[in-house]
Write an enzyme that holds these catalytic residues in place. Structure first.
Site, PDB file in Angstrom:
ATOM      1  NE  ARG A  21      -3.660  -0.091   2.511  1.00  0.00           N
ATOM      2  CZ  ARG A  21      -3.890  -0.941   3.725  1.00  0.00           C
ATOM      3  NH1 ARG A  21      -3.303  -0.465   5.212  1.00  0.00           N
ATOM      4  NH2 ARG A  21      -4.609  -2.004   3.712  1.00  0.00           N
ATOM      5  NE  ARG A  54      -3.021   1.236   9.859  1.00  0.00           N
ATOM      6  CZ  ARG A  54      -3.621   0.356   9.622  1.00  0.00           C
ATOM      7  NH1 ARG A  54      -4.568  -0.131   8.747  1.00  0.00           N
ATOM      8  NH2 ARG A  54      -3.340  -1.004  10.586  1.00  0.00           N
ATOM      9  CB  CYS A  85      -8.964  -9.864   2.861  1.00  0.00           C
ATOM     10  SG  CYS A  85      -9.077  -9.145   4.410  1.00  0.00           S
ATOM     11  CB  CYS A 102     -13.663  -4.517   1.934  1.00  0.00           C
ATOM     12  SG  CYS A 102     -14.395  -6.103   2.469  1.00  0.00           S
ATOM     13  CB  CYS A 154     -14.478  -9.453   8.257  1.00  0.00           C
ATOM     14  SG  CYS A 154     -13.261  -8.127   8.114  1.00  0.00           S
ATOM     15  CE  LYS A 157      -8.210   2.811   9.326  1.00  0.00           C
ATOM     16  NZ  LYS A 157      -9.351   1.932   8.678  1.00  0.00           N
ATOM     17  CB  CYS A 177     -11.662  -2.511   4.977  1.00  0.00           C
ATOM     18  SG  CYS A 177     -10.543  -3.089   6.222  1.00  0.00           S
ATOM     19  CE  LYS A 187      -8.001  -0.363  11.929  1.00  0.00           C
ATOM     20  NZ  LYS A 187      -8.395  -1.151  10.957  1.00  0.00           N
TER      21      LYS A 187
END
Length: 565
Positions: A74, A144, A432, A426, A471, A208, A475, A206
């Site tokens: 990414r 990120r 994934c 996603c 899931c 954002k 995302c 994480k």
């Protein structure tokens, strides 16, 4: 702030020698196509996830072969802006050195290359460096890729906001030299290193960040730990409203996890932006949950200590008091597909890219088409949080040529419906590892079934925000949709209803663990009722709330897991 035993991720981060681990040794290990031990996690801080093709996993196990390991890489693109030259470099690599040959635009305004084999990982990082790019901090427990509204019209305000998105991204990057040493063969620095903002164990989870320019909420501000709402006067950026603690991920069956809308802290002048960003990150660094990763995001820290306590600590560390929030509102989240003229007299073409997937097929050669445009375009490309691409800054004399190229390669579809524009999914299968159900690969069929219902009730001109995730990790941002599907297992989903068009309300679980046919059988009568009884310009989600079909989520920490009505 906890005496509980630390999660194992905390051990591996603190003992990683500031994200180096033994990644370099693994690169020379030809016995496996993957990474060993802690390195499986550490490569994420360098912008990569180890994956395998789940469609052939069982077959390879029968052949007594390890999974076909690759990495998804990414790229870091604050605000989603990339030059045509940079795009062509990525396009060439994806076509020649990935298993799938595709480029995927993500809803975090960057691109992912799936299927990179181990022997090609270092070359792709070195290519990125030559292009003036990198993949640092696009994954892992760090801040990120920073989003910024992809505004193609108000060029001056957008440029100012975009510059701040870049500044925030650079300011919050890890300071370790590990990326340069491992991937670019730079010399190891002799002096001791420090991580003054992130700390030697980095963040608990994480993080954002987004910059948004009202009235367009394309970045979904409530999906982010930290959001800056641009406040402008007479076309000039004057400061930001700051929101903290948004996030959408949850864990199935764990009621201690839930999506959360961000809390408004107040207004700050431009010169306080970096200090506030650093203070929010450092408070979350010090106060976040390092024992239970399921409760480690900023949203849970705010719920634990209280919004006012968190806010006061940010003000103390930044040396800056929040002023009352300035007024703003949102009226849309989608992209304006097609041509628009900016206030500077230049033109901008927004191309709809299905699920952001650029791949050449028999009928539509989307990947080759964008490359063809890149060879003649003199402006830049802007990747949108809706997985589309804007050919920005087109001089009037180039408009016809670029339009013709886009049509030649199938990048312009005059029959594109409003419902298709309003849908997102996603990646999910086959790459994934967290996927429980299909998402990207079934989205076109799901949208067609919705369109058939809308047409049946003479609502073909209408649309609602529809999102599918494989899931519960968020995302695809289904927890800010009017209709959201969250994968539970092969062909089965949870159905969530009641978000709104503006992206300021979380939907509620309407039906649990149902198959695809049941989903659309449930939606059919609700759409009919909407068509018969909706108020002027009333969205589907607002209708469901107003009529009591779905109870609104007021405070997700308390009521998200309550029954539908």
């Amino acid at each position: 702030m906890s005496n509980d035993k630390l999660s194992d991720n905390e051990r591996l981060k603190s003992k990683s020698s500031l994200l180096r681990g033994t990644i370099s040794d693994d690169l020379t290990d030809n016995l496996t196509g993957g990474f060993n031990g802690d390195n499986f996690q550490l490569i994420r801080f360098h912008g990569m996830y180890q994956q395998d093709d789940r469609d052939i996993r069982a077959e390879r196990m029968e052949q007594k072969l390890e999974p076909r390991h690759t990495v998804m890489l990414r790229i870091r693109l604050p605000g989603g802006i990339i030059t045509p030259e940079q795009w062509l470099g990525i396009d060439e690599f994806a076509g020649q050195h990935t298993l799938y040959g595709s480029i995927r635009i993500t809803n975090r305004q960057t691109v992912q290359c799936h299927g990179v084999l181990k022997q090609d990982i270092k070359p792709v990082h070195q290519l990125l460096s030559r292009l003036g790019l990198d993949s640092r901090a696009t994954a892992g427990d760090v801040n990120r890729n920073v989003l910024c509204t992809a505004n193609p019209v108000e060029s001056l305000l957008h440029q100012q906001a975009y510059e701040w998105a870049k500044h925030i991204s650079e300011h919050l990057l890890p300071r370790t030299n590990a990326y340069a040493e491992i991937w670019l063969d730079k010399e190891k620095i002799s002096k001791s290193e420090d991580e003054p903002i992130l700390g030697k164990s980095y963040l608990p989870r994480k993080f954002k960040t987004a910059v948004v320019i009202p009235p367009q909420n394309d970045v979904d501000i409530h999906a982010n730990d930290l959001s800056f709402v641009a406040i402008g006067e007479a076309g000039q950026l004057t400061g930001f409203n700051v929101l903290v603690g948004g996030g959408l991920a949850m864990t199935q069956g764990d009621t201690s996890t839930y999506p959360r809308l961000a809390s408004e802290f107040g207004f700050i002048p431009l010169n306080a932006t970096l200090a506030i960003a650093e203070a929010v990150v450092s408070v979350q660094r010090d106060w976040g949950n390092r024992s239970n990763r399921k409760n480690a995001r900023t949203k849970y820290t705010l719920e634990k200590v209280g919004v006012e306590v968190f806010k006061a600590e940010v003000e103390k560390r930044a040396g800056q008091q929040f002023e009352p929030a300035r007024p703003y509102s949102f009226d849309q989240r989608g992209d304006r597909i097609g041509w628009v003229e900016g206030i500077d007299g230049k033109y901008h073409l927004t191309l709809f890219i299905p699920s952001g997937r650029l791949l050449d097929k028999a009928d539509d050669r989307l990947k080759s088409g964008v490359a063809a445009i890149a060879r003649v375009h003199r402006g830049d490309f802007r990747l949108t949080p809706n997985q589309n691409i804007i050919i920005a800054g087109v001089e009037s004399g180039m408009r016809d040529q670029i339009d013709a190229l886009a049509r030649e390669y199938g990048l312009i579809q005059d029959s594109l419906t409003e419902q298709r524009k309003s849908a997102m999914a996603c990646v999910s299968f086959p790459t994934c590892p967290l996927a429980m159900a299909e998402a990207e690969r079934v989205l076109p069929d799901f949208v067609q079934r919705i369109e058939a219902i809308l047409e049946k009730y003479k609502l073909g001109h209408e649309a609602f925000i529809f999102r599918v995730t494989g899931c519960p990790n968020g995302c695809g941002r289904a927890m800010l949709a009017e209709v959201g599907l969250v994968g539970r297992g092969p062909g089965r989903y949870n159905l969530y209803l009641g978000g709104n068009r503006e992206g300021t309300r979380i939907p509620r679980l309407y039906r649990d663990n149902i198959d695809v046919d049941t989903i659309f059988n449930q939606l059919d009568p609700l759409i009919l009722s909407w068509g018969n009884s909706k108020q002027p310009n009333e969205g589907f989600g607002d209708f469901l709330i107003r009529t009591g079909i779905v109870a609104p989520v007021i405070n997700a920490a308390l009521d998200f897991h309550l029954p539908t009505a």
